[in-house]
Write a protein that holds these residues in place. Structure first.
Motif, PDB file in Angstrom:
ATOM      1  N   PRO A  65      30.290  46.379  32.660  1.00  0.00           N
ATOM      2  CA  PRO A  65      28.895  46.190  32.239  1.00  0.00           C
ATOM      3  C   PRO A  65      28.024  45.471  33.261  1.00  0.00           C
ATOM      4  CG  PRO A  65      30.385  45.667  30.434  1.00  0.00           C
ATOM      5  CD  PRO A  65      31.247  45.857  31.651  1.00  0.00           C
ATOM      6  N   THR A  66      28.604  44.561  34.040  1.00  0.00           N
ATOM      7  CA  THR A  66      27.804  43.795  35.008  1.00  0.00           C
ATOM      8  C   THR A  66      27.494  44.586  36.279  1.00  0.00           C
ATOM      9  OG1 THR A  66      29.839  42.823  35.894  1.00  0.00           O
ATOM     10  CG2 THR A  66      28.652  41.569  34.199  1.00  0.00           C
ATOM     11  N   GLU A  67      28.089  45.787  36.418  1.00  0.00           N
ATOM     12  CA  GLU A  67      27.857  46.580  37.630  1.00  0.00           C
ATOM     13  C   GLU A  67      27.551  48.035  37.279  1.00  0.00           C
ATOM     14  OE1 GLU A  67      30.772  45.986  40.742  1.00  0.00           O
ATOM     15  OE2 GLU A  67      31.120  43.906  40.119  1.00  0.00           O
ATOM     16  N   LEU A 130      37.954  53.115  43.677  1.00  0.00           N
ATOM     17  CA  LEU A 130      37.447  52.457  42.483  1.00  0.00           C
ATOM     18  C   LEU A 130      38.007  51.044  42.401  1.00  0.00           C
ATOM     19  CD1 LEU A 130      38.430  55.275  39.931  1.00  0.00           C
ATOM     20  CD2 LEU A 130      36.331  55.180  41.291  1.00  0.00           C
ATOM     21  N   ILE A 131      37.324  50.189  41.679  1.00  0.00           N
ATOM     22  CA  ILE A 131      37.866  48.873  41.354  1.00  0.00           C
ATOM     23  C   ILE A 131      38.108  48.833  39.851  1.00  0.00           C
ATOM     24  CG2 ILE A 131      37.554  46.376  41.449  1.00  0.00           C
ATOM     25  CD1 ILE A 131      37.658  47.616  44.193  1.00  0.00           C
ATOM     26  N   ALA A 132      39.351  48.533  39.456  1.00  0.00           N
ATOM     27  CA  ALA A 132      39.706  48.422  38.036  1.00  0.00           C
ATOM     28  C   ALA A 132      39.814  46.950  37.673  1.00  0.00           C
ATOM     29  CB  ALA A 132      41.023  49.149  37.771  1.00  0.00           C
ATOM     30  N   HIS A 133      39.006  46.516  36.721  1.00  0.00           N
ATOM     31  CA  HIS A 133      38.936  45.116  36.307  1.00  0.00           C
ATOM     32  C   HIS A 133      39.616  44.964  34.951  1.00  0.00           C
ATOM     33  CE1 HIS A 133      35.651  44.486  39.341  1.00  0.00           C
ATOM     34  NE2 HIS A 133      35.395  45.754  39.035  1.00  0.00           N
ATOM     35  N   LEU A 145      31.076  48.506  45.679  1.00  0.00           N
ATOM     36  CA  LEU A 145      29.901  48.046  46.432  1.00  0.00           C
ATOM     37  C   LEU A 145      29.792  46.523  46.474  1.00  0.00           C
ATOM     38  CD1 LEU A 145      27.279  48.656  47.950  1.00  0.00           C
ATOM     39  CD2 LEU A 145      26.122  48.772  45.738  1.00  0.00           C
ATOM     40  N   ILE A 146      29.872  45.854  45.333  1.00  0.00           N
ATOM     41  CA  ILE A 146      29.738  44.401  45.303  1.00  0.00           C
ATOM     42  C   ILE A 146      30.875  43.735  46.080  1.00  0.00           C
ATOM     43  CG2 ILE A 146      29.693  42.369  43.811  1.00  0.00           C
ATOM     44  CD1 ILE A 146      27.173  44.065  43.699  1.00  0.00           C
ATOM     45  N   ARG A 147      32.075  44.249  45.943  1.00  0.00           N
ATOM     46  CA  ARG A 147      33.218  43.690  46.663  1.00  0.00           C
ATOM     47  C   ARG A 147      33.046  43.849  48.174  1.00  0.00           C
ATOM     48  NH1 ARG A 147      38.543  42.259  46.486  1.00  0.00           N
ATOM     49  NH2 ARG A 147      39.874  43.109  48.132  1.00  0.00           N
ATOM     50  N   ILE A 209      29.933  52.471  48.599  1.00  0.00           N
ATOM     51  CA  ILE A 209      29.908  52.773  47.166  1.00  0.00           C
ATOM     52  C   ILE A 209      31.211  53.386  46.676  1.00  0.00           C
ATOM     53  CG2 ILE A 209      27.421  53.040  47.175  1.00  0.00           C
ATOM     54  CD1 ILE A 209      27.768  56.044  47.104  1.00  0.00           C
ATOM     55  N   GLY A 210      32.167  53.601  47.603  1.00  0.00           N
ATOM     56  CA  GLY A 210      33.473  54.098  47.183  1.00  0.00           C
ATOM     57  C   GLY A 210      33.735  55.551  47.473  1.00  0.00           C
ATOM     58  N   VAL A 211      32.881  56.178  48.284  1.00  0.00           N
ATOM     59  CA  VAL A 211      33.113  57.565  48.693  1.00  0.00           C
ATOM     60  C   VAL A 211      33.707  57.543  50.094  1.00  0.00           C
ATOM     61  CG1 VAL A 211      32.098  59.848  49.086  1.00  0.00           C
ATOM     62  CG2 VAL A 211      31.175  58.365  47.299  1.00  0.00           C
ATOM     63  N   GLU A 212      35.015  57.684  50.180  1.00  0.00           N
ATOM     64  CA  GLU A 212      35.678  57.642  51.480  1.00  0.00           C
ATOM     65  C   GLU A 212      35.571  58.976  52.208  1.00  0.00           C
ATOM     66  OE1 GLU A 212      39.637  56.224  50.545  1.00  0.00           O
ATOM     67  OE2 GLU A 212      38.945  54.142  50.769  1.00  0.00           O
ATOM     68  N   TYR A 213      35.458  60.051  51.438  1.00  0.00           N
ATOM     69  CA  TYR A 213      35.261  61.383  52.016  1.00  0.00           C
ATOM     70  C   TYR A 213      34.733  62.299  50.930  1.00  0.00           C
ATOM     71  CZ  TYR A 213      36.170  66.119  53.610  1.00  0.00           C
ATOM     72  OH  TYR A 213      36.019  67.448  53.950  1.00  0.00           O
ATOM     73  N   LYS A 214      33.792  63.171  51.291  1.00  0.00           N
ATOM     74  CA  LYS A 214      33.331  64.224  50.400  1.00  0.00           C
ATOM     75  C   LYS A 214      32.909  65.411  51.250  1.00  0.00           C
ATOM     76  CE  LYS A 214      30.494  65.054  46.301  1.00  0.00           C
ATOM     77  NZ  LYS A 214      29.429  64.549  45.406  1.00  0.00           N
TER      78      LYS A 214
END
Length: 389
Positions: A65-67, A130-133, A145-147, A209-214
Motif C-alpha cells: 500500500p505504501t508504494e 520484484l520486492i516481496a514484503h 524503485l524505492i530500494r 522500476i524492476g524491468v531488467e529486460y523487455k
C-alpha cells in the motif's frame, strides 16, 4: 543432493495443487527456496497472485500500500506480457522464477522471466525484479524503485521533488518545475505530490522500476519516460535530459491529459494553446511568429479563413510544418485569455471538432464577437497588434 531435489519437486507440486487460484509460475528445482516451507508457500502464492492480476490488468490487492504508484509503473510493463501477436497465442510466454534472494528481515527479491518456446528454442520476452514484503501470513509486492534509490539525493521545488544519484542542474530543474506549475494552475490540477526519478544520461532507467529486460525496448536509446499516477501522487522515471529537455509544447499536452482525455476536446484548440505557451518543434512562440511574419504579408487580400483549412500554407520549422492555422489559433487563444481569462479558453477547448467547426465558431463569436464574416479583418488586426508588441 538427489533427496534435496526430490523435496523441492514435492514442494513445487504441493504449491501448484494446494491453491485454488490459477498458477502461472514455473519453478525449477534448482531455485533455492526459503527454508520455512510455510513462508515459501506464502511467498510463491503472493507473487503468483500479483503477476496474474498485473498481466491481466485486474484489481491487484497484492501491492504494498505504501508504494502503489511506484509499483503501478511496473504493472503497466507486465500487463499482457504473456501474449504473443506473432504466434497468435494469448498465453505463449510463461513466467519462470529465476532467483529468490533474501534481504532485510523477512523480505525477498524475486526475479521472474517470461519465456516462450518455439521449435525447441527459448524466446525471452521480459525479465522483471520484484520486492516481496512479509505481511502477516502472506507477502505484498512492490517495484524495487524505492530500494534502488534509497540513498539518492533530492531537490524540492514547491510540490515537485527531483530524486537523483548525482549533481543536478538547479537552473534546469527550476525552469521545468515553473513551467509545469504554470500549466497545472491553468487546468486547476496543481495539488498533490510530483516525483521525478532522474537517472544519468546513458544509463537505463528501466532497471530502477524492476524491468531488467523487455523485448519491446530492443535497440532503443535511453530516452523513454515512464509515468504513473495514483490519487494525488504522480511519478516520472527517466533520464535527466528526457525531463529537463521536454518539449514545452508537448508538456502542455501532457498536463492537460491528466485532467481530460484527448477525445473529449477540440484537438486543434489544444494545439493552439500549446503553441502560444510552449512554441512548437523546439522554437519559442516569439521565434515562430517572427518567421511567420517574414512569409505572410498582412493585408486585406489575405484570406485567413481560407488558409484555416489550407494545408499548403505553412512555415517550415526545423524540418517540420507549422500551418497558418496554428499561428492564427494561438493569437485567438491569447486574445480570449486576455479578455475572458482561461475560463474562456477552456470553453473553446471543449467545443466539438467537426469539418465545418460550427460549434467552434459559435463559441468564438460568443467570446470575441468574431464571426466567419469578420474573421479575416479581425485576424489581420490581431497579427498587426502582435507585430507591434
Amino acid at each position: 543432493m538427489k533427496l534435496k531435489k526430490n523435496c523441492a519437486l514435492l514442494f513445487i507440486a504441493f504449491f501448484l495443487s494446494a491453491n485454488a487460484q490459477k498458477n502461472i509460475l514455473n519453478i525449477n528445482s534448482n531455485i533455492v527456496m526459503p527454508k520455512d516451507s510455510l513462508k515459501a508457500k506464502a511467498l510463491l502464492f503472493s507473487v503468483n497472485a500479483f503477476l496474474l492480476s498485473a498481466q491481466e490488468n485486474s484489481q491487484n490487492k497484492w501491492i504494498l500500500p505504501t508504494e502503489i504508484v511506484e509499483t503501478q509503473i511496473l504493472i503497466d510493463e507486465i500487463q499482457d506480457i504473456q501474449k504473443s501477436k506473432e504466434f497468435e497465442n494469448d498465453s505463449f510466454f510463461k513466467a519462470y522464477v529465476t532467483n529468490i534472494i533474501p534481504i532485510e528481515l523477512n523480505d525477498y527479491v524475486v526475479k521472474i522471466s517470461y519465456i516462450g518456446i518455439y521449435e525447441g528454442s527459448p524466446i525471452l520476452r521480459a525479465s522483471f525484479e520484484l520486492i516481496a514484503h512479509k505481511a502477516d501470513d502472506s507477502f505484498l509486492i512492490s517495484s524495487p524503485l524505492i530500494r534502488h534509490t534509497q540513498n539518492w539525493k533530492s531537490k524540492i521545488i514547491q510540490n515537485h521533488t527531483f530524486h537523483y544519484p548525482y549533481g543536478i542542474n538547479d537552473e534546469k530543474a527550476q525552469i521545468f518545475a515553473n513551467k509545469v506549475i504554470f500549466y497545472d494552475e491553468k487546468v486547476k490540477n496543481n495539488k498533490g505530490e510530483f516525483h521525478y526519478y532522474l537517472e544519468k544520461d546513458g544509463i537505463d532507467p528501466l532497471k530502477l522500476i524492476g524491468v531488467e529486460y523487455k523485448s519491446d525496448y530492443n535497440g532503443y536509446e535511453f530516452k523513454t519516460r515512464w509515468e504513473a499516477q495514483h490519487d494525488r501522487k504522480s511519478l516520472w522515471v527517466a533520464n535527466e535530459s528526457r525531463v529537463f529537455g521536454y518539449d514545452l509544447h508537448d508538456l502542455w499536452h501532457n498536463r492537460l491529459r491528466r485532467v481530460i482525455p484527448r477525445n473529449e476536446i477540440h484537438r486543434y484548440v489544444d494545439c493552439y494553446i500549446a503553441t502560444i505557451y510552449g512554441g512548437m518543434w523546439g522554437e519559442s512562440w516569439e521565434n515562430l511568429f517572427s518567421e511567420f511574419c517574414k512569409k505572410f504579408v498582412v493585408g486585406k487580400n489575405v484570406n485567413w479563413l481560407e488558409n484555416k483549412t489550407d494545408f499548403e500554407s505553412f512555415i517550415p520549422i526545423n524540418g517540420h510544418k507549422v500551418y497558418v492555422d496554428d499561428f492564427v489559433g494561438a493569437l485567438l487563444i491569447q486574445k480570449i485569455e486576455k479578455e475572458k481569462g482561461f475560463e474562456g479558453v477552456w470553453e473553446l477547448l471543449n467545443t466539438k471538432r467537426t469539418k465545418i467547426d460550427e460549434e467552434f465558431f459559435q463559441v468564438l463569436e460568443k467570446l470575441t464577437r468574431i464571426t466567419k464574416k469578420t474573421y479575416n479583418k479581425e485576424v489581420s488586426k490581431l497579427i498587426r497588434e502582435e507585430m507591434r508588441n
